[in-house]
Design an enzyme around this catalytic site. Structure first.
Site, PDB file in Angstrom:
ATOM      1  N   HIS A   1       0.868  -1.192   0.000  1.00  8.28           N
ATOM      2  CA  HIS A   1       0.000   0.000   0.000  1.00  8.28           C
ATOM      3  C   HIS A   1       0.897   1.232   0.000  1.00  8.28           C
ATOM      4  O   HIS A   1       1.508   1.568   1.012  1.00  8.28           O
ATOM      5  CB  HIS A   1      -0.908   0.020   1.236  1.00  8.28           C
TER       6      HIS A   1
ATOM      7  N   HIS B   1       1.559   5.404  -1.686  1.00 15.68           N
ATOM      8  CA  HIS B   1       1.199   6.577  -2.497  1.00 15.68           C
ATOM      9  C   HIS B   1       2.472   7.158  -3.086  1.00 15.68           C
ATOM     10  O   HIS B   1       3.367   7.571  -2.337  1.00 15.68           O
ATOM     11  CB  HIS B   1       0.516   7.640  -1.635  1.00 15.68           C
TER      12      HIS B   1
ATOM     13  N   LYS C   1      -9.304  -0.145  -5.913  1.00 15.13           N
ATOM     14  CA  LYS C   1      -9.319   0.488  -4.596  1.00 15.13           C
ATOM     15  C   LYS C   1     -10.667   1.140  -4.310  1.00 15.13           C
ATOM     16  O   LYS C   1     -11.139   1.958  -5.106  1.00 15.13           O
ATOM     17  CB  LYS C   1      -8.215   1.553  -4.545  1.00 15.13           C
TER      18      LYS C   1
ATOM     19  N   HIS D   1     -10.398   1.130   1.810  1.00 11.46           N
ATOM     20  CA  HIS D   1     -10.208   2.108   2.887  1.00 11.46           C
ATOM     21  C   HIS D   1     -11.448   1.966   3.768  1.00 11.46           C
ATOM     22  O   HIS D   1     -12.528   2.439   3.417  1.00 11.46           O
ATOM     23  CB  HIS D   1     -10.080   3.532   2.334  1.00 11.46           C
TER      24      HIS D   1
ATOM     25  N   HIS E   1      -4.612  -0.721   5.809  1.00 13.44           N
ATOM     26  CA  HIS E   1      -4.140   0.055   6.962  1.00 13.44           C
ATOM     27  C   HIS E   1      -5.097  -0.036   8.158  1.00 13.44           C
ATOM     28  O   HIS E   1      -5.664   0.973   8.588  1.00 13.44           O
ATOM     29  CB  HIS E   1      -3.852   1.515   6.602  1.00 13.44           C
TER      30      HIS E   1
ATOM     31  N   ASP F   1       1.481   2.596   3.516  1.00 14.68           N
ATOM     32  CA  ASP F   1       0.623   3.766   3.341  1.00 14.68           C
ATOM     33  C   ASP F   1       1.454   5.051   3.365  1.00 14.68           C
ATOM     34  O   ASP F   1       0.959   6.113   3.757  1.00 14.68           O
ATOM     35  CB  ASP F   1      -0.493   3.823   4.396  1.00 14.68           C
TER      36      ASP F   1
ATOM     37  N   ALA G   1      -3.865  14.749   5.697  1.00 12.94           N
ATOM     38  CA  ALA G   1      -3.657  13.443   6.333  1.00 12.94           C
ATOM     39  C   ALA G   1      -2.652  12.641   5.536  1.00 12.94           C
ATOM     40  O   ALA G   1      -2.758  12.548   4.310  1.00 12.94           O
ATOM     41  CB  ALA G   1      -4.980  12.689   6.393  1.00 12.94           C
TER      42      ALA G   1
END
Ligand code: NCD
Ligand code: ZN
Length: 353
Positions: A15, A17, A106, A143, A181, A254, A270
């Site tokens: 996971h 980004h 996702k 999520h 997560h 994450d 966040a």
């Protein structure tokens, strides 16, 4: 004698980004040094909703790997995801499966987190796409938080399990799901006891910190991510799940870079940027309960096993060398503050053996 070196199979990040453009160029090397592959999140602006977008994004990621890393023998394989929307067609899922480059879809509940505005407003609108995913054994990454303003932010994951996840799995019992997560005892217990194809990723911040970290002597925006850090009892449950040897729990950082200025502000973004010291942070968490011998399976075996991909064969080494996460990192005209900034670390990633 205490362990001084630690050799393990190279891990993957399930996971991640990576963003795009200059930010992608700045952050990719940190992940590529440590991880062979990563599940790359699709929450760009605009989001990665089609196989065409995912293919182009994968090419940009490959092109962003610096020549000096390639010359050192570093390889990195982006595993792409599609962003599920109310409009995702079953045909797009089929194309994703046939493409061979898309490993997962996702689900962001609309409004749950960074760049989730185009997310799903009602899962009933996604029935055709979910059916196609179940049929094609395409993983759904979730999520897992409800978004209702009347639900306390600390309860949103636990409420999601009852209101959304359990009914979803009832409707699609063969759908392969990664509960992303996870942050609560309830999520760890649900995944552990559920039958059928469900697993969960766990971040370094949720293994290392509880919600006090957000308020230690003042407000600490670099510990703010979603789902938000929870109470100590939850951290302990996650640590027990990660180190317990169950193949249902595996590594997903994450890592979510936001410029320092966008975090240190009245309404900060966040996301914790954990890529620079990801393995060191996980090693710290596992060592805290004397479970370093469990790190390799969590980081390098259970993820590929769940996704039906081969395990890596390269080995990497960690050494017991005290270091401190001490400087923000210049990136895309600004700075990134890595997770654990200012904190001591006991382990250091040394690279391939
Ligand atoms: C992520 C981001 O910044 O893209 N932020 C975060 O707090 N984890 C989005 C996400 O994974 O929720
Ligand atoms: Zn994320």
């Amino acid at each position: 004698m205490t362990l001084q070196h630690f050799v393990m199979t190279q891990p993957d990040d399930w996971h991640l980004h990576l963003r795009d453009g200059e930010m992608l160029k700045a952050v990719l090397p940190y992940t590529a040094r440590q991880f062979a592959r990563a599940i790359v999140m699709p929450n760009l602006k605009p989001p990665v909703t089609t196989v065409g977008h995912a293919t182009a994004y994968a090419q940009r990621i490959r092109a962003a790997l610096p020549t000096e890393l390639i010359e050192q023998g570093v390889t990195f394989e982006p595993l792409m995801t599609l962003y599920l929307t109310d409009q995702t067609a079953a045909e797009e899922i089929q194309r994703a499966k046939d493409s061979g480059i898309v490993q997962a879809v996702k689900l962001y509940p609309a409004g749950a987190t960074t760049n989730s505005e185009s997310g799903v407003t009602d899962l009933n609108r996604c029935s055709k796409a979910l059916e196609a995913m179940q049929k094609n054994a395409m993983v759904l990454c979730i999520h897992g938080e409800v978004t209702h303003q009347d639900i306390d932010v600390f309860d949103r994951e636990a409420v999601f399990i009852d209101r959304v996840l359990i009914p979803l799995r009832h409707r699609f019992p063969e759908l392969r799901i990664v509960f992303e997560h996870i942050t609560t005892r309830q999520a760890a217990e649900y995944v552990q006891s559920a039958s059928g194809p469900i697993a969960a990723t766990i971040t370094p911040q949720h293994l290392l910190y509880n919600r006090n970290a957000l308020f230690q002597g003042g407000i600490r925006p670099h510990y703010y991510c979603l789902p938000v850090l929870k109470r100590e009892v939850h951290r302990q449950a996650l640590l027990a799940a990660a180190t317990g040897g169950s193949p249902k729990f595996f590594l997903g950082t994450d890592s979510a870079p936001h410029e320092q200025a966008a975090k240190e502000t009245a309404c900060g973004c966040a996301g914790c940027f954990s890529a620079p010291f990801a393995l060191e942070l996980y090693a710290q968490a596992f060592a805290s309960v004397d479970a370093l011998d469990r790190l390799e399976a969590f980081a390098s075996f259970y993820g590929p096993d769940f996704y039906g991909l081969p395990r890596n064969t390269k080995k990497i080494k960690l050494s017991r060398v005290a270091q401190k996460i001490s400087s923000p990192i210049a990136a895309a005209g600004g700075f990134l503050v890595p997770l654990g900034f200012g904190e001591p670390l006991e382990w250091q990633f040394e690279g391939p053996t």
